[in-house]
Scaffold this motif. Sequence first.
Motif, PDB file in Angstrom:
ATOM      1  N   GLY A 100     -29.543  50.632 -25.517  1.00 29.38           N
ATOM      2  CA  GLY A 100     -30.262  51.472 -26.466  1.00 29.38           C
ATOM      3  C   GLY A 100     -31.758  51.433 -26.297  1.00 29.38           C
ATOM      4  O   GLY A 100     -32.455  52.388 -26.626  1.00 29.38           O
ATOM      5  N   ASN A 101     -32.286  50.323 -25.777  1.00 27.37           N
ATOM      6  CA  ASN A 101     -33.717  50.220 -25.511  1.00 27.37           C
ATOM      7  C   ASN A 101     -34.042  50.416 -24.034  1.00 27.37           C
ATOM      8  O   ASN A 101     -35.125  50.891 -23.687  1.00 27.37           O
ATOM      9  N   PHE A 102     -33.124  50.019 -23.176  1.00 24.00           N
ATOM     10  CA  PHE A 102     -33.349  50.223 -21.749  1.00 24.00           C
ATOM     11  C   PHE A 102     -33.270  51.711 -21.451  1.00 24.00           C
ATOM     12  O   PHE A 102     -32.293  52.387 -21.777  1.00 24.00           O
ATOM     13  N   LEU A 103     -34.327  52.232 -20.816  1.00 28.63           N
ATOM     14  CA  LEU A 103     -34.453  53.659 -20.565  1.00 28.63           C
ATOM     15  C   LEU A 103     -34.885  53.918 -19.131  1.00 28.63           C
ATOM     16  O   LEU A 103     -35.518  53.078 -18.506  1.00 28.63           O
ATOM     17  N   GLY A 104     -34.554  55.085 -18.627  1.00 26.36           N
ATOM     18  CA  GLY A 104     -35.181  55.585 -17.421  1.00 26.36           C
ATOM     19  C   GLY A 104     -34.553  55.165 -16.106  1.00 26.36           C
ATOM     20  O   GLY A 104     -33.445  54.624 -16.052  1.00 26.36           O
ATOM     21  N   THR A 105     -35.320  55.412 -15.039  1.00 28.43           N
ATOM     22  CA  THR A 105     -34.894  55.156 -13.663  1.00 28.43           C
ATOM     23  C   THR A 105     -35.842  54.169 -13.005  1.00 28.43           C
ATOM     24  O   THR A 105     -37.060  54.311 -13.105  1.00 28.43           O
ATOM     25  N   TRP A 106     -35.261  53.168 -12.305  1.00 25.51           N
ATOM     26  CA  TRP A 106     -36.042  52.073 -11.732  1.00 25.51           C
ATOM     27  C   TRP A 106     -35.419  51.651 -10.400  1.00 25.51           C
ATOM     28  O   TRP A 106     -34.219  51.840 -10.179  1.00 25.51           O
ATOM     29  N   PRO A 107     -36.195  51.015  -9.541  1.00 27.96           N
ATOM     30  CA  PRO A 107     -35.635  50.508  -8.289  1.00 27.96           C
ATOM     31  C   PRO A 107     -35.184  49.054  -8.436  1.00 27.96           C
ATOM     32  O   PRO A 107     -35.733  48.298  -9.240  1.00 27.96           O
ATOM     33  N   THR A 108     -34.212  48.679  -7.644  1.00 31.88           N
ATOM     34  CA  THR A 108     -33.836  47.269  -7.583  1.00 31.88           C
ATOM     35  C   THR A 108     -33.366  46.925  -6.182  1.00 31.88           C
ATOM     36  O   THR A 108     -32.799  47.772  -5.477  1.00 31.88           O
ATOM     37  N   VAL A 109     -33.626  45.696  -5.793  1.00 33.90           N
ATOM     38  CA  VAL A 109     -33.260  45.269  -4.443  1.00 33.90           C
ATOM     39  C   VAL A 109     -31.773  44.912  -4.356  1.00 33.90           C
ATOM     40  O   VAL A 109     -31.196  44.923  -3.263  1.00 33.90           O
ATOM     41  N   TRP A 110     -31.148  44.652  -5.513  1.00 32.50           N
ATOM     42  CA  TRP A 110     -29.731  44.289  -5.549  1.00 32.50           C
ATOM     43  C   TRP A 110     -29.285  44.335  -7.006  1.00 32.50           C
ATOM     44  O   TRP A 110     -30.114  44.220  -7.916  1.00 32.50           O
ATOM     45  N   HIS A 111     -28.002  44.523  -7.239  1.00 32.67           N
ATOM     46  CA  HIS A 111     -27.469  44.381  -8.601  1.00 32.67           C
ATOM     47  C   HIS A 111     -26.012  43.943  -8.531  1.00 32.67           C
ATOM     48  O   HIS A 111     -25.353  44.058  -7.479  1.00 32.67           O
ATOM     49  N   HIS A 112     -25.513  43.435  -9.636  1.00 33.66           N
ATOM     50  CA  HIS A 112     -24.210  42.773  -9.649  1.00 33.66           C
ATOM     51  C   HIS A 112     -23.025  43.733  -9.565  1.00 33.66           C
ATOM     52  O   HIS A 112     -21.881  43.287  -9.468  1.00 33.66           O
ATOM     53  N   LEU A 113     -23.273  45.043  -9.588  1.00 34.88           N
ATOM     54  CA  LEU A 113     -22.181  46.016  -9.536  1.00 34.88           C
ATOM     55  C   LEU A 113     -21.924  46.533  -8.121  1.00 34.88           C
ATOM     56  O   LEU A 113     -21.043  47.366  -7.916  1.00 34.88           O
ATOM     57  N   ILE A 114     -22.665  46.049  -7.128  1.00 39.07           N
ATOM     58  CA  ILE A 114     -22.464  46.485  -5.747  1.00 39.07           C
ATOM     59  C   ILE A 114     -21.061  46.095  -5.295  1.00 39.07           C
ATOM     60  O   ILE A 114     -20.656  44.931  -5.431  1.00 39.07           O
ATOM     61  N   GLN A 115     -20.341  47.051  -4.745  1.00 41.24           N
ATOM     62  CA  GLN A 115     -18.935  46.818  -4.406  1.00 41.24           C
ATOM     63  C   GLN A 115     -18.755  46.534  -2.919  1.00 41.24           C
ATOM     64  O   GLN A 115     -18.189  47.330  -2.166  1.00 41.24           O
ATOM     65  N   THR A 116     -19.265  45.415  -2.473  1.00 39.38           N
ATOM     66  CA  THR A 116     -18.938  44.923  -1.138  1.00 39.38           C
ATOM     67  C   THR A 116     -18.315  43.545  -1.322  1.00 39.38           C
ATOM     68  O   THR A 116     -18.578  42.869  -2.331  1.00 39.38           O
ATOM     69  N   PRO A 117     -17.488  43.090  -0.382  1.00 39.22           N
ATOM     70  CA  PRO A 117     -16.811  41.800  -0.563  1.00 39.22           C
ATOM     71  C   PRO A 117     -17.768  40.637  -0.803  1.00 39.22           C
ATOM     72  O   PRO A 117     -17.554  39.825  -1.698  1.00 39.22           O
ATOM     73  N   SER A 118     -18.835  40.545  -0.003  1.00 34.88           N
ATOM     74  CA  SER A 118     -19.745  39.414  -0.166  1.00 34.88           C
ATOM     75  C   SER A 118     -20.550  39.513  -1.459  1.00 34.88           C
ATOM     76  O   SER A 118     -20.871  38.493  -2.076  1.00 34.88           O
TER      77      SER A 118
END
Length: 417
Positions: free
Chosen positions: A276-294
Amino acid sequence: MPPAIPMTRRGLMAGGAALLGTATLARPALSQGQSDVLRIGHLTPRTGFLGPLGEFAVQAATLAMEEINASGGVAGRKLEILFEDSVNPQTASAKAERYIQREKVACIVGEINSASALAIGQVVQREKALFINTGANSDALRGSDCRRYMFHTESQNSMMVKTAGRAMVDQGLVKGKKYYALNADYAFGHDLARVAKAYLGANGGTPAGEDLVPTELTDFSPFLLKIRQARPDVVIGNLAGAQVTNFLKQYSEFGLRFPVAGFGFDTALAWGAGPGNFLGTWPTVWHHLIQTPSAQKFADAYRARWKRPPENQGWSDYTAVKIIAQSMNELKSVDATKVVEHLEKGAKFDISKSREGYFRARDHQLMMELYAITALPASQVKNQWDIFSSSAAIPSADESLEAVASTPEENSCTFPS
Protein backbone atom coordinates in the motif's frame (compact mmCIF):
# COMPACT_ATOMS: atom_id res chain seq x y z
CA MET A 1 10.38 -3.32 6.35
CA PRO A 2 9.55 -6.45 8.28
CA PRO A 3 9.91 -5.94 11.99
CA ALA A 4 12.83 -3.64 12.62
CA ILE A 5 16.16 -5.47 12.65
CA PRO A 6 18.18 -4.72 15.77
CA MET A 7 21.34 -2.88 14.78
CA THR A 8 24.46 -3.25 16.86
CA ARG A 9 28.16 -2.61 16.38
CA ARG A 10 29.14 -6.08 17.45
CA GLY A 11 31.04 -8.49 15.26
CA LEU A 12 29.50 -11.93 14.81
CA MET A 13 32.87 -13.61 15.24
CA ALA A 14 36.06 -12.70 16.96
CA GLY A 15 37.79 -10.23 14.71
CA GLY A 16 39.58 -8.04 17.22
CA ALA A 17 37.75 -4.96 18.41
CA ALA A 18 40.61 -2.51 18.87
CA LEU A 19 41.96 -0.43 16.02
CA LEU A 20 45.72 -0.41 15.54
CA GLY A 21 47.61 2.78 14.95
CA THR A 22 50.58 0.99 13.38
CA ALA A 23 51.18 -2.57 12.28
CA THR A 24 53.62 -4.61 10.29
CA LEU A 25 52.66 -4.72 6.63
CA ALA A 26 51.94 -8.16 5.21
CA ARG A 27 50.37 -9.54 2.09
CA PRO A 28 47.06 -11.37 2.59
CA ALA A 29 47.89 -14.86 3.75
CA LEU A 30 46.98 -17.36 6.40
CA SER A 31 47.78 -16.40 9.97
CA GLN A 32 50.62 -18.01 11.89
CA GLY A 33 49.15 -20.99 13.68
CA GLN A 34 45.96 -20.74 11.56
CA SER A 35 46.96 -22.93 8.60
CA ASP A 36 43.73 -24.88 8.96
CA VAL A 37 41.60 -21.72 8.75
CA LEU A 38 41.07 -19.24 5.91
CA ARG A 39 39.79 -15.87 7.06
CA ILE A 40 37.73 -13.32 5.13
CA GLY A 41 37.11 -9.86 6.55
CA HIS A 42 33.56 -8.54 6.13
CA LEU A 43 32.83 -4.82 6.47
CA THR A 44 29.44 -3.21 5.94
CA PRO A 45 27.17 -0.66 7.66
CA ARG A 46 25.28 -2.23 10.55
CA THR A 47 23.94 1.08 11.90
CA GLY A 48 22.66 4.34 10.44
CA PHE A 49 20.52 4.82 7.32
CA LEU A 50 22.15 1.85 5.54
CA GLY A 51 21.97 -0.46 8.56
CA PRO A 52 18.79 -2.30 7.48
CA LEU A 53 20.62 -3.51 4.38
CA GLY A 54 23.79 -4.48 6.23
CA GLU A 55 21.99 -7.12 8.27
CA PHE A 56 20.90 -8.95 5.12
CA ALA A 57 24.52 -8.82 3.93
CA VAL A 58 25.82 -10.37 7.16
CA GLN A 59 23.20 -13.11 7.21
CA ALA A 60 23.80 -14.08 3.57
CA ALA A 61 27.58 -14.12 3.94
CA THR A 62 27.15 -16.32 7.02
CA LEU A 63 24.99 -18.73 5.00
CA ALA A 64 27.60 -18.87 2.23
CA MET A 65 30.32 -19.61 4.78
CA GLU A 66 28.28 -22.44 6.30
CA GLU A 67 27.59 -23.99 2.90
CA ILE A 68 31.22 -23.73 1.82
CA ASN A 69 32.42 -25.38 5.03
CA ALA A 70 29.84 -28.14 4.65
CA SER A 71 31.31 -28.82 1.19
CA GLY A 72 34.91 -29.07 2.40
CA GLY A 73 35.93 -25.44 2.83
CA VAL A 74 38.48 -23.62 0.71
CA ALA A 75 41.42 -25.75 -0.41
CA GLY A 76 40.65 -28.08 2.49
CA ARG A 77 40.63 -25.26 5.03
CA LYS A 78 37.73 -24.11 7.14
CA LEU A 79 36.40 -20.70 6.10
CA GLU A 80 35.93 -18.13 8.84
CA ILE A 81 34.39 -14.71 8.20
CA LEU A 82 35.08 -11.84 10.59
CA PHE A 83 32.18 -9.37 10.71
CA GLU A 84 32.32 -5.71 11.73
CA ASP A 85 30.33 -2.50 11.28
CA SER A 86 32.16 -0.21 8.84
CA VAL A 87 30.38 2.87 10.34
CA ASN A 88 31.94 5.53 8.08
CA PRO A 89 34.81 5.91 5.57
CA GLN A 90 37.45 6.64 8.21
CA THR A 91 36.48 3.63 10.30
CA ALA A 92 36.16 1.43 7.21
CA SER A 93 39.72 2.32 6.16
CA ALA A 94 41.15 1.64 9.63
CA LYS A 95 39.34 -1.68 9.97
CA ALA A 96 40.41 -2.76 6.49
CA GLU A 97 44.05 -2.10 7.44
CA ARG A 98 43.66 -4.09 10.64
CA TYR A 99 42.00 -7.00 8.83
CA ILE A 100 44.92 -7.20 6.40
CA GLN A 101 47.85 -6.38 8.65
CA ARG A 102 46.83 -8.06 11.91
CA GLU A 103 44.17 -10.65 11.09
CA LYS A 104 45.90 -11.69 7.83
CA VAL A 105 42.61 -12.10 5.99
CA ALA A 106 42.70 -13.59 2.50
CA CYS A 107 40.39 -10.84 1.23
CA ILE A 108 37.75 -8.30 2.24
CA VAL A 109 34.07 -8.48 1.25
CA GLY A 110 31.23 -6.03 1.73
CA GLU A 111 30.35 -2.36 1.99
CA ILE A 112 27.34 -0.37 0.83
CA ASN A 113 28.45 3.24 1.28
CA SER A 114 30.32 4.41 -1.84
CA ALA A 115 32.68 6.68 0.10
CA SER A 116 33.60 3.82 2.44
CA ALA A 117 34.14 1.48 -0.52
CA LEU A 118 36.54 4.03 -2.00
CA ALA A 119 38.43 4.16 1.31
CA ILE A 120 38.71 0.37 1.43
CA GLY A 121 39.75 0.32 -2.23
CA GLN A 122 42.65 2.64 -1.46
CA VAL A 123 43.80 0.35 1.35
CA VAL A 124 43.66 -2.88 -0.67
CA GLN A 125 45.45 -1.31 -3.62
CA ARG A 126 48.30 -0.26 -1.33
CA GLU A 127 48.40 -3.64 0.43
CA LYS A 128 47.76 -5.73 -2.71
CA ALA A 129 44.80 -7.41 -1.03
CA LEU A 130 41.57 -8.49 -2.74
CA PHE A 131 38.32 -6.56 -2.07
CA ILE A 132 34.93 -7.46 -3.53
CA ASN A 133 32.49 -4.58 -3.19
CA THR A 134 29.00 -5.94 -2.69
CA GLY A 135 26.86 -2.84 -2.26
CA ALA A 136 28.40 0.45 -3.41
CA ASN A 137 27.04 1.61 -6.78
CA SER A 138 28.97 4.75 -7.69
CA ASP A 139 30.23 4.72 -11.28
CA ALA A 140 33.37 6.48 -10.02
CA LEU A 141 34.44 3.27 -8.25
CA ARG A 142 34.56 1.67 -11.72
CA GLY A 143 35.98 4.79 -13.36
CA SER A 144 38.06 7.62 -11.93
CA ASP A 145 38.47 5.79 -8.59
CA CYS A 146 38.89 2.23 -9.88
CA ARG A 147 41.48 -0.04 -8.27
CA ARG A 148 43.00 -3.23 -9.67
CA TYR A 149 42.44 -5.14 -6.41
CA MET A 150 38.76 -4.06 -6.17
CA PHE A 151 35.92 -5.96 -7.89
CA HIS A 152 32.15 -5.34 -7.85
CA THR A 153 29.29 -7.81 -7.54
CA GLU A 154 26.99 -4.84 -6.94
CA SER A 155 25.80 -3.10 -10.10
CA GLN A 156 27.06 0.34 -11.05
CA ASN A 157 24.69 3.31 -11.19
CA SER A 158 24.70 3.28 -15.00
CA MET A 159 23.31 -0.27 -14.97
CA MET A 160 20.56 0.64 -12.50
CA VAL A 161 19.57 3.77 -14.45
CA LYS A 162 19.47 2.03 -17.83
CA THR A 163 17.50 -0.90 -16.39
CA ALA A 164 14.78 1.16 -14.72
CA GLY A 165 14.98 3.67 -17.57
CA ARG A 166 13.94 1.05 -20.11
CA ALA A 167 10.83 0.29 -18.07
CA MET A 168 10.03 3.98 -17.62
CA VAL A 169 10.36 4.62 -21.37
CA ASP A 170 8.00 1.70 -22.05
CA GLN A 171 5.52 3.18 -19.55
CA GLY A 172 5.60 6.58 -21.27
CA LEU A 173 7.20 8.30 -18.26
CA VAL A 174 10.22 9.89 -19.95
CA LYS A 175 9.76 11.40 -23.43
CA GLY A 176 8.13 14.81 -23.18
CA LYS A 177 7.68 14.45 -19.42
CA LYS A 178 8.77 16.67 -16.53
CA TYR A 179 10.39 14.97 -13.54
CA TYR A 180 11.16 16.07 -9.99
CA ALA A 181 14.20 14.35 -8.48
CA LEU A 182 15.14 13.81 -4.83
CA ASN A 183 18.84 12.94 -4.55
CA ALA A 184 20.68 11.46 -1.56
CA ASP A 185 23.26 14.00 -0.40
CA TYR A 186 26.44 11.90 -0.44
CA ALA A 187 28.75 10.35 -3.03
CA PHE A 188 26.31 7.67 -4.22
CA GLY A 189 23.39 10.07 -4.60
CA HIS A 190 25.42 12.71 -6.39
CA ASP A 191 26.76 10.14 -8.86
CA LEU A 192 23.33 8.55 -9.38
CA ALA A 193 21.73 11.96 -9.99
CA ARG A 194 24.36 12.76 -12.63
CA VAL A 195 23.85 9.48 -14.49
CA ALA A 196 20.04 9.66 -14.21
CA LYS A 197 19.88 13.24 -15.46
CA ALA A 198 21.97 12.34 -18.50
CA TYR A 199 19.77 9.33 -19.32
CA LEU A 200 16.47 11.14 -18.86
CA GLY A 201 17.67 14.10 -20.91
CA ALA A 202 18.88 11.87 -23.73
CA ASN A 203 15.45 10.23 -23.85
CA GLY A 204 13.39 13.43 -23.89
CA GLY A 205 12.75 14.12 -20.20
CA THR A 206 13.11 17.58 -18.62
CA PRO A 207 13.62 18.51 -14.94
CA ALA A 208 10.83 20.26 -13.06
CA GLY A 209 12.98 20.50 -9.93
CA GLU A 210 15.48 18.63 -7.79
CA ASP A 211 16.69 18.60 -4.19
CA LEU A 212 19.52 17.10 -2.17
CA VAL A 213 18.26 15.07 0.79
CA PRO A 214 20.47 14.66 3.91
CA THR A 215 21.18 10.99 4.61
CA GLU A 216 19.75 11.01 8.14
CA LEU A 217 16.61 13.01 7.26
CA THR A 218 13.37 11.42 8.42
CA ASP A 219 10.81 14.17 7.67
CA PHE A 220 10.18 14.57 3.93
CA SER A 221 7.26 17.01 4.26
CA PRO A 222 9.20 20.10 2.99
CA PHE A 223 10.15 18.21 -0.17
CA LEU A 224 6.68 16.77 -0.64
CA LEU A 225 5.17 20.24 -0.46
CA LYS A 226 7.57 21.40 -3.18
CA ILE A 227 6.64 18.41 -5.34
CA ARG A 228 2.93 19.16 -4.90
CA GLN A 229 3.53 22.73 -6.05
CA ALA A 230 5.74 21.72 -9.02
CA ARG A 231 3.17 19.21 -10.34
CA PRO A 232 5.66 17.01 -12.23
CA ASP A 233 4.71 14.16 -14.53
CA VAL A 234 6.86 11.77 -12.49
CA VAL A 235 8.77 11.84 -9.19
CA ILE A 236 12.26 10.30 -9.22
CA GLY A 237 13.81 8.91 -6.03
CA ASN A 238 17.61 8.84 -6.28
CA LEU A 239 17.72 7.91 -2.61
CA ALA A 240 19.41 5.27 -0.44
CA GLY A 241 18.69 3.03 2.52
CA ALA A 242 16.05 4.14 4.99
CA GLN A 243 15.54 7.32 2.93
CA VAL A 244 13.57 5.28 0.39
CA THR A 245 11.33 3.69 3.01
CA ASN A 246 10.59 7.00 4.74
CA PHE A 247 9.95 8.80 1.46
CA LEU A 248 7.48 6.18 0.20
CA LYS A 249 5.56 6.04 3.47
CA GLN A 250 5.22 9.81 3.66
CA TYR A 251 4.45 10.16 -0.05
CA SER A 252 1.44 7.89 0.46
CA GLU A 253 0.40 9.75 3.61
CA PHE A 254 0.46 13.06 1.71
CA GLY A 255 -1.93 11.58 -0.85
CA LEU A 256 0.19 12.62 -3.84
CA ARG A 257 -0.79 10.93 -7.10
CA PHE A 258 2.15 11.68 -9.39
CA PRO A 259 3.77 8.47 -10.68
CA VAL A 260 6.89 7.42 -8.77
CA ALA A 261 10.05 5.78 -10.05
CA GLY A 262 13.63 5.51 -8.89
CA PHE A 263 17.11 4.50 -9.95
CA GLY A 264 18.65 3.37 -6.64
CA PHE A 265 16.87 0.60 -4.79
CA ASP A 266 16.95 -2.45 -2.52
CA THR A 267 13.99 -4.79 -2.07
CA ALA A 268 14.25 -4.52 1.73
CA LEU A 269 13.18 -0.91 1.32
CA ALA A 270 9.99 -1.95 -0.45
CA TRP A 271 9.30 -4.33 2.41
CA GLY A 272 9.99 -1.51 4.85
CA ALA A 273 7.43 0.74 3.17
CA GLY A 274 4.92 -2.10 3.23
CA PRO A 275 1.96 -3.07 1.02
CA GLY A 276 0.00 0.00 0.00
CA ASN A 277 2.94 2.35 0.53
CA PHE A 278 5.39 0.81 -1.90
CA LEU A 279 4.83 2.54 -5.23
CA GLY A 280 6.30 2.81 -8.68
CA THR A 281 9.03 1.20 -10.77
CA TRP A 282 12.60 0.59 -9.58
CA PRO A 283 15.68 -1.40 -10.60
CA THR A 284 17.13 -4.29 -8.67
CA VAL A 285 20.16 -6.46 -9.17
CA TRP A 286 18.32 -9.56 -7.89
CA HIS A 287 15.10 -10.56 -6.13
CA HIS A 288 13.77 -13.64 -4.40
CA LEU A 289 11.13 -14.42 -7.06
CA ILE A 290 13.65 -15.23 -9.83
CA GLN A 291 12.79 -18.69 -11.13
CA THR A 292 16.12 -20.36 -11.76
CA PRO A 293 17.27 -23.46 -9.84
CA SER A 294 20.20 -21.77 -8.12
CA ALA A 295 18.14 -18.66 -7.26
CA GLN A 296 15.43 -20.73 -5.62
CA LYS A 297 17.98 -22.93 -3.85
CA PHE A 298 19.56 -19.82 -2.33
CA ALA A 299 16.17 -18.32 -1.44
CA ASP A 300 14.99 -21.56 0.20
CA ALA A 301 18.22 -21.98 2.18
CA TYR A 302 18.12 -18.38 3.37
CA ARG A 303 14.47 -18.72 4.46
CA ALA A 304 15.26 -21.91 6.34
CA ARG A 305 18.21 -20.25 8.12
CA TRP A 306 16.85 -16.73 8.76
CA LYS A 307 13.03 -17.10 8.61
CA ARG A 308 12.50 -14.55 5.84
CA PRO A 309 13.39 -14.32 2.13
CA PRO A 310 16.73 -12.84 1.06
CA GLU A 311 16.93 -9.53 -0.73
CA ASN A 312 19.37 -8.16 -3.27
CA GLN A 313 22.03 -6.99 -0.80
CA GLY A 314 22.09 -10.46 0.69
CA TRP A 315 22.39 -11.96 -2.81
CA SER A 316 25.45 -9.81 -3.52
CA ASP A 317 27.37 -10.80 -0.37
CA TYR A 318 26.41 -14.47 -0.73
CA THR A 319 27.55 -14.40 -4.36
CA ALA A 320 30.83 -12.65 -3.56
CA VAL A 321 31.80 -15.23 -0.92
CA LYS A 322 30.91 -18.09 -3.25
CA ILE A 323 32.97 -16.54 -6.09
CA ILE A 324 35.99 -16.19 -3.81
CA ALA A 325 35.78 -19.78 -2.60
CA GLN A 326 35.27 -21.18 -6.11
CA SER A 327 38.20 -19.15 -7.48
CA MET A 328 40.60 -20.12 -4.71
CA ASN A 329 39.61 -23.77 -4.98
CA GLU A 330 40.15 -23.73 -8.75
CA LEU A 331 43.51 -21.98 -8.37
CA LYS A 332 44.51 -23.98 -5.29
CA SER A 333 45.84 -20.65 -4.02
CA VAL A 334 44.70 -17.79 -1.78
CA ASP A 335 47.18 -15.34 -3.31
CA ALA A 336 45.34 -12.10 -4.08
CA THR A 337 47.22 -11.31 -7.28
CA LYS A 338 46.54 -14.77 -8.68
CA VAL A 339 42.82 -14.40 -7.90
CA VAL A 340 42.78 -10.96 -9.56
CA GLU A 341 44.36 -12.40 -12.69
CA HIS A 342 41.90 -15.30 -12.67
CA LEU A 343 38.90 -12.96 -12.50
CA GLU A 344 40.32 -10.65 -15.14
CA LYS A 345 40.62 -13.56 -17.59
CA GLY A 346 36.82 -13.90 -17.72
CA ALA A 347 36.11 -16.71 -15.27
CA LYS A 348 32.38 -17.40 -15.26
CA PHE A 349 30.17 -18.06 -12.25
CA ASP A 350 26.65 -19.25 -11.48
CA ILE A 351 25.19 -16.10 -9.91
CA SER A 352 21.60 -17.32 -9.34
CA LYS A 353 20.25 -15.85 -12.56
CA SER A 354 19.49 -17.27 -15.99
CA ARG A 355 22.98 -16.52 -17.34
CA GLU A 356 26.42 -16.93 -15.81
CA GLY A 357 28.24 -13.75 -14.84
CA TYR A 358 31.82 -12.61 -15.35
CA PHE A 359 33.92 -9.62 -14.33
CA ARG A 360 34.69 -7.14 -17.11
CA ALA A 361 38.46 -6.84 -17.27
CA ARG A 362 38.61 -3.10 -17.93
CA ASP A 363 36.75 -2.01 -14.77
CA HIS A 364 36.08 -5.20 -12.73
CA GLN A 365 32.30 -4.78 -12.84
CA LEU A 366 30.34 -8.04 -12.73
CA MET A 367 28.48 -8.38 -16.03
CA MET A 368 25.03 -9.74 -15.33
CA GLU A 369 21.29 -9.38 -15.79
CA LEU A 370 19.20 -6.93 -13.76
CA TYR A 371 15.45 -6.47 -13.31
CA ALA A 372 12.90 -3.66 -13.19
CA ILE A 373 10.25 -4.26 -10.54
CA THR A 374 6.88 -2.51 -10.25
CA ALA A 375 4.70 -2.30 -7.15
CA LEU A 376 1.60 -4.48 -7.25
CA PRO A 377 -1.82 -2.91 -6.61
CA ALA A 378 -2.83 -3.47 -2.99
CA SER A 379 -5.59 -5.84 -4.10
CA GLN A 380 -3.02 -8.20 -5.62
CA VAL A 381 -0.66 -8.35 -2.65
CA LYS A 382 -0.88 -11.70 -0.86
CA ASN A 383 1.89 -11.36 1.75
CA GLN A 384 4.42 -8.89 3.10
CA TRP A 385 7.21 -10.08 0.81
CA ASP A 386 5.74 -10.63 -2.66
CA ILE A 387 4.60 -7.06 -3.26
CA PHE A 388 5.96 -6.41 -6.76
CA SER A 389 6.01 -7.82 -10.26
CA SER A 390 9.23 -8.10 -12.24
CA SER A 391 10.31 -7.51 -15.79
CA ALA A 392 12.13 -10.20 -17.68
CA ALA A 393 15.88 -10.14 -17.24
CA ILE A 394 17.59 -7.00 -18.59
CA PRO A 395 19.54 -7.25 -20.89
CA SER A 396 17.39 -9.78 -22.74
CA ALA A 397 18.74 -13.17 -23.78
CA ASP A 398 19.62 -11.94 -27.27
CA GLU A 399 21.69 -9.00 -25.96
CA SER A 400 25.20 -8.80 -24.59
CA LEU A 401 25.40 -8.67 -20.81
CA GLU A 402 27.21 -5.37 -21.31
CA ALA A 403 24.19 -3.74 -22.97
CA VAL A 404 23.19 -1.71 -19.91
CA ALA A 405 26.66 -1.18 -18.45
CA SER A 406 28.60 2.04 -18.92
CA THR A 407 30.62 2.43 -22.10
CA PRO A 408 34.31 3.43 -22.07
CA GLU A 409 33.20 6.88 -23.21
CA GLU A 410 30.75 7.19 -20.31
CA ASN A 411 33.09 5.87 -17.61
CA SER A 412 36.78 5.25 -18.18
CA CYS A 413 38.99 3.30 -15.76
CA THR A 414 42.77 3.35 -15.61
CA PHE A 415 44.05 1.08 -12.85
CA PRO A 416 46.80 2.61 -10.70
CA SER A 417 50.09 0.73 -10.64
